[in-house]
Scaffold this active site. Structure first.
Site, PDB file in Angstrom:
ATOM      1  N   ASP A 120      85.273  46.018  25.169  1.00  0.00           N
ATOM      2  CA  ASP A 120      84.009  45.608  25.826  1.00  0.00           C
ATOM      3  C   ASP A 120      83.457  44.342  25.274  1.00  0.00           C
ATOM      4  O   ASP A 120      83.536  44.060  24.094  1.00  0.00           O
ATOM      5  CB  ASP A 120      83.165  46.862  25.555  1.00  0.00           C
ATOM      6  CG  ASP A 120      81.656  46.730  26.166  1.00  0.00           C
ATOM      7  OD1 ASP A 120      81.508  47.433  27.225  1.00  0.00           O
ATOM      8  OD2 ASP A 120      81.076  45.750  25.933  1.00  0.00           O
ATOM      9  N   ASN A 128      74.852  36.250  30.144  1.00  0.00           N
ATOM     10  CA  ASN A 128      74.353  36.154  31.469  1.00  0.00           C
ATOM     11  C   ASN A 128      73.085  35.655  31.365  1.00  0.00           C
ATOM     12  O   ASN A 128      72.702  34.599  32.364  1.00  0.00           O
ATOM     13  CB  ASN A 128      74.493  37.691  31.880  1.00  0.00           C
ATOM     14  CG  ASN A 128      75.718  37.831  32.722  1.00  0.00           C
ATOM     15  OD1 ASN A 128      76.245  36.967  33.185  1.00  0.00           O
ATOM     16  ND2 ASN A 128      75.996  39.088  33.106  1.00  0.00           N
ATOM     17  N   HIS A 133      74.659  34.284  35.670  1.00  0.00           N
ATOM     18  CA  HIS A 133      75.741  35.234  36.194  1.00  0.00           C
ATOM     19  C   HIS A 133      76.813  34.760  36.608  1.00  0.00           C
ATOM     20  O   HIS A 133      78.091  35.090  36.147  1.00  0.00           O
ATOM     21  CB  HIS A 133      75.189  35.946  37.348  1.00  0.00           C
ATOM     22  CG  HIS A 133      75.724  37.237  37.636  1.00  0.00           C
ATOM     23  ND1 HIS A 133      75.524  38.472  36.992  1.00  0.00           N
ATOM     24  CD2 HIS A 133      76.665  37.542  38.433  1.00  0.00           C
ATOM     25  CE1 HIS A 133      76.206  39.496  37.564  1.00  0.00           C
ATOM     26  NE2 HIS A 133      76.966  39.078  38.218  1.00  0.00           N
ATOM     27  N   ASP A 137      80.705  35.085  34.905  1.00  0.00           N
ATOM     28  CA  ASP A 137      81.769  35.429  35.662  1.00  0.00           C
ATOM     29  C   ASP A 137      82.863  34.418  35.413  1.00  0.00           C
ATOM     30  O   ASP A 137      84.128  35.069  35.116  1.00  0.00           O
ATOM     31  CB  ASP A 137      81.675  35.270  37.251  1.00  0.00           C
ATOM     32  CG  ASP A 137      80.798  36.210  38.072  1.00  0.00           C
ATOM     33  OD1 ASP A 137      80.672  37.419  37.360  1.00  0.00           O
ATOM     34  OD2 ASP A 137      80.507  36.326  39.199  1.00  0.00           O
ATOM     35  N   GLU A 163      82.012  44.327  32.299  1.00  0.00           N
ATOM     36  CA  GLU A 163      82.378  43.558  31.299  1.00  0.00           C
ATOM     37  C   GLU A 163      83.296  44.509  30.159  1.00  0.00           C
ATOM     38  O   GLU A 163      83.468  44.280  29.141  1.00  0.00           O
ATOM     39  CB  GLU A 163      81.289  42.705  30.335  1.00  0.00           C
ATOM     40  CG  GLU A 163      80.216  43.509  30.374  1.00  0.00           C
ATOM     41  CD  GLU A 163      80.209  44.688  29.286  1.00  0.00           C
ATOM     42  OE1 GLU A 163      80.168  45.725  29.608  1.00  0.00           O
ATOM     43  OE2 GLU A 163      79.806  44.344  28.148  1.00  0.00           O
TER      44      GLU A 163
HETATM   45  P1  GH3 Z   1      77.201  45.267  23.950  1.00  0.00           P
HETATM   46  O1  GH3 Z   1      77.331  44.307  22.915  1.00  0.00           O
HETATM   47  O2  GH3 Z   1      76.497  46.707  23.154  1.00  0.00           O
HETATM   48  O3  GH3 Z   1      78.500  45.852  24.820  1.00  0.00           O
HETATM   49  O4  GH3 Z   1      75.986  44.750  24.850  1.00  0.00           O
HETATM   50  P2  GH3 Z   1      76.103  43.917  26.322  1.00  0.00           P
HETATM   51  O5  GH3 Z   1      75.193  43.255  26.268  1.00  0.00           O
HETATM   52  O6  GH3 Z   1      77.715  43.598  26.210  1.00  0.00           O
HETATM   53  O7  GH3 Z   1      76.018  45.197  27.031  1.00  0.00           O
HETATM   54  P3  GH3 Z   1      75.395  45.791  28.335  1.00  0.00           P
HETATM   55  O8  GH3 Z   1      75.844  47.030  28.857  1.00  0.00           O
HETATM   56  O9  GH3 Z   1      73.827  46.064  27.917  1.00  0.00           O
HETATM   57  O10 GH3 Z   1      75.394  44.741  29.480  1.00  0.00           O
HETATM   58  C1  GH3 Z   1      76.433  44.340  30.118  1.00  0.00           C
HETATM   59  C2  GH3 Z   1      76.089  43.196  31.059  1.00  0.00           C
HETATM   60  O11 GH3 Z   1      77.432  42.836  31.703  1.00  0.00           O
HETATM   61  C3  GH3 Z   1      74.886  43.567  32.037  1.00  0.00           C
HETATM   62  C4  GH3 Z   1      75.626  42.921  33.437  1.00  0.00           C
HETATM   63  O12 GH3 Z   1      74.366  41.936  34.005  1.00  0.00           O
HETATM   64  C5  GH3 Z   1      76.844  42.092  33.018  1.00  0.00           C
HETATM   65  N1  GH3 Z   1      77.732  42.369  34.181  1.00  0.00           N
HETATM   66  C6  GH3 Z   1      78.481  43.472  34.548  1.00  0.00           C
HETATM   67  N2  GH3 Z   1      79.212  43.010  35.565  1.00  0.00           N
HETATM   68  C7  GH3 Z   1      79.175  41.817  35.450  1.00  0.00           C
HETATM   69  C8  GH3 Z   1      79.914  40.907  36.677  1.00  0.00           C
HETATM   70  O13 GH3 Z   1      80.689  41.077  37.404  1.00  0.00           O
HETATM   71  N3  GH3 Z   1      79.624  39.449  36.166  1.00  0.00           N
HETATM   72  C9  GH3 Z   1      78.822  39.203  35.439  1.00  0.00           C
HETATM   73  N4  GH3 Z   1      78.645  37.822  35.174  1.00  0.00           N
HETATM   74  N5  GH3 Z   1      78.035  39.850  34.614  1.00  0.00           N
HETATM   75  C10 GH3 Z   1      78.086  41.376  34.740  1.00  0.00           C
HETATM   76 MG    MG Z   2      79.325  44.682  26.188  1.00  0.00          MG
HETATM   77 MG    MG Z   3      79.513  47.501  28.399  1.00  0.00          MG
END
Ligand code: GH3
Ligand code: MG
Ligand code: MG
Length: 247
Positions: A120, A128, A133, A137, A163
Site C-alpha cells: 500500500d 493526490n 489526481h 495516476d 493504491e
Molecule cells: P496510508 O499511508 O495510511 O495508506 O494513507 P493514504 O493516504 O495512502 O491512504 P488513504 O486510504 O487515506 O488514501 C488513499 C487515496 O488513494 C485516496 C484516493 O484519492 C487515492 N486513490 C484511489 N484510487 C486512485 C486512483 O486510481 N488514482 C489516483 N490518482 N488516486 C487514487
Molecule cells: Mg495508502
Molecule cells: Mg490504501
C-alpha cells in the site's frame, strides 16, 4: 472436436478435407439414387453432382469456420482483458484471487509453499491533494514499473484497489519471500517518481504472509496479510511486517 481439428490442421486443410468429403458423399448418394431408379447417370448428372459440392462446400465451410475462429480469438482477447487493470496494465483483483485459489490447491496437493504480500502506498491521499489526481495516476504507473522490475516471472503482481497492490509468490518459502519483498520495498524507496519538474519520494508499506506451515482458506490468508499491512502502517510506514499464516 471441430475447434481442435481447426487448431491442429489449420483452416485450409480442414476446408479441403470437407470439400473432398462432400464431393465423395454427393457422388455416392447420386450414384445410389440412379442405381435404385435403374437409370445410368448422364454426363450432366455427374457434372452437377460433382460441381455443386465442389463450389458450395469450400465457400460455406471457409466462411463458417473463419467466423468460428474470429469469435474464438475475440473471446480469448476479452478473457485476457477482463484480467487486466487498465491504468497500470497489471493483473486485477479478480485474476489475483483466481491465481491465489490455484496456488492454495497446488500447495495442498504437493505440499509446496507460497507467500502473499499486500503493498500500500504511503500517504497517497496527500500526493493526490498536492499534485492532482492525474499526477497520482502517473505515480501509480511509475510505481508499477519499479515493482515489476523486482518480481520474478512466476510471481503475480496485481492492483487490487486504488493504491493497493498484491503480490503472489508461488513456491516460495517465508524467508525467501521476506528477502524478495524487502528488496522491492527498498527499490521503491530508492526510486524517485517524477511529475513534471517535481521529483517525489514514494514509499510503500507491506504486509506479508506465508503458507509455509500449511494453508488457510483464501479469506484467512488475505486477513493475515491485511493485518500485517496495518501493523506496518501503525509502526511508522515504509516498512515490511511479516506474519505466518498457520494451517
Ligand atoms: P496510508 O499511508 O495510511 O495508506 O494513507 P493514504 O493516504 O495512502 O491512504 P488513504 O486510504 O487515506 O488514501 C488513499 C487515496 O488513494 C485516496 C484516493 O484519492 C487515492 N486513490 C484511489 N484510487 C486512485 C486512483 O486510481 N488514482 C489516483 N490518482 N488516486 C487514487
Ligand atoms: Mg495508502
Ligand atoms: Mg490504501
Amino acid at each position: 472436436m471441430l475447434k481442435a481439428s481447426l487448431k491442429h490442421f489449420g483452416l485450409p486443410t480442414v476446408v479441403v478435407a470437407i470439400t473432398i468429403g462432400s464431393i465423395v458423399l454427393s457422388a455416392a448418394i447420386s450414384a445410389a439414387v440412379h442405381f435404385a431408379l435403374g437409370v445410368s447417370m448422364s454426363g450432366l448428372a455427374w457434372a452437377v453432382t460433382l460441381a455443386c459440392p465442389a463450389l458450395i462446400a469450400p465457400t460455406m465451410s471457409w466462411w463458417a469456420f473463419d467466423l468460428v475462429l474470429k469469435i474464438e480469438i475475440a473471446h480469448e482477447q476479452l478473457r485476457v482483458q477482463s484480467t487486466i487493470d487498465h491504468l497500470t496494465g497489471l493483473f486485477n483483483r479478480r485474476y489475483f484471487m483466481e491465481r491465489l485459489r490455484e496456488e492454495i490447491d497446488r500447495t495442498q496437493r504437493y505440499g509446496t509453499s507460497f507467500a502473499v504480500a499486500f503493498i500500500d502506498i504511503d500517504n497517497f491521499k496527500r500526493i493526490n491533494d498536492e499534485h492532482g489526481h492525474l499526477s497520482g495516476d502517473e505515480i501509480l504507473q511509475q510505481l508499477t514499473q519499479t515493482c515489476a522490475k523486482q518480481v520474478r516471472d512466476i510471481d503475480t503482481l496485481a492492483r487490487i484497489g486504488g493504491e493497493e497492490f498484491a503480490l503472489l509468490l508461488p513456491q516460495t518459502t517465508a524467508e525467501d519471500a521476506e528477502r524478495l519483498v524487502e528488496r522491492l520495498r527498498e527499490g521503491v524507496a530508492a526510486t524517485r517518481a517524477t511529475i513534471g519538474d517535481h521529483s517525489l519520494e514514494i514509499t510503500v508499506s507491506i504486509g506479508l504472509t506465508s503458507s509455509s506451515r500449511g494453508v488457510l482458506d483464501v479469506n484467512g490468508i488475505l486477513r493475515v496479510a491485511d493485518e500485517a499491512l496495518y501493523a506496518a502502517k501503525r509502526q511508522g510506514k515504509n516498512r515490511l511486517v511479516a506474519r505466518t499464516a498457520l494451517g
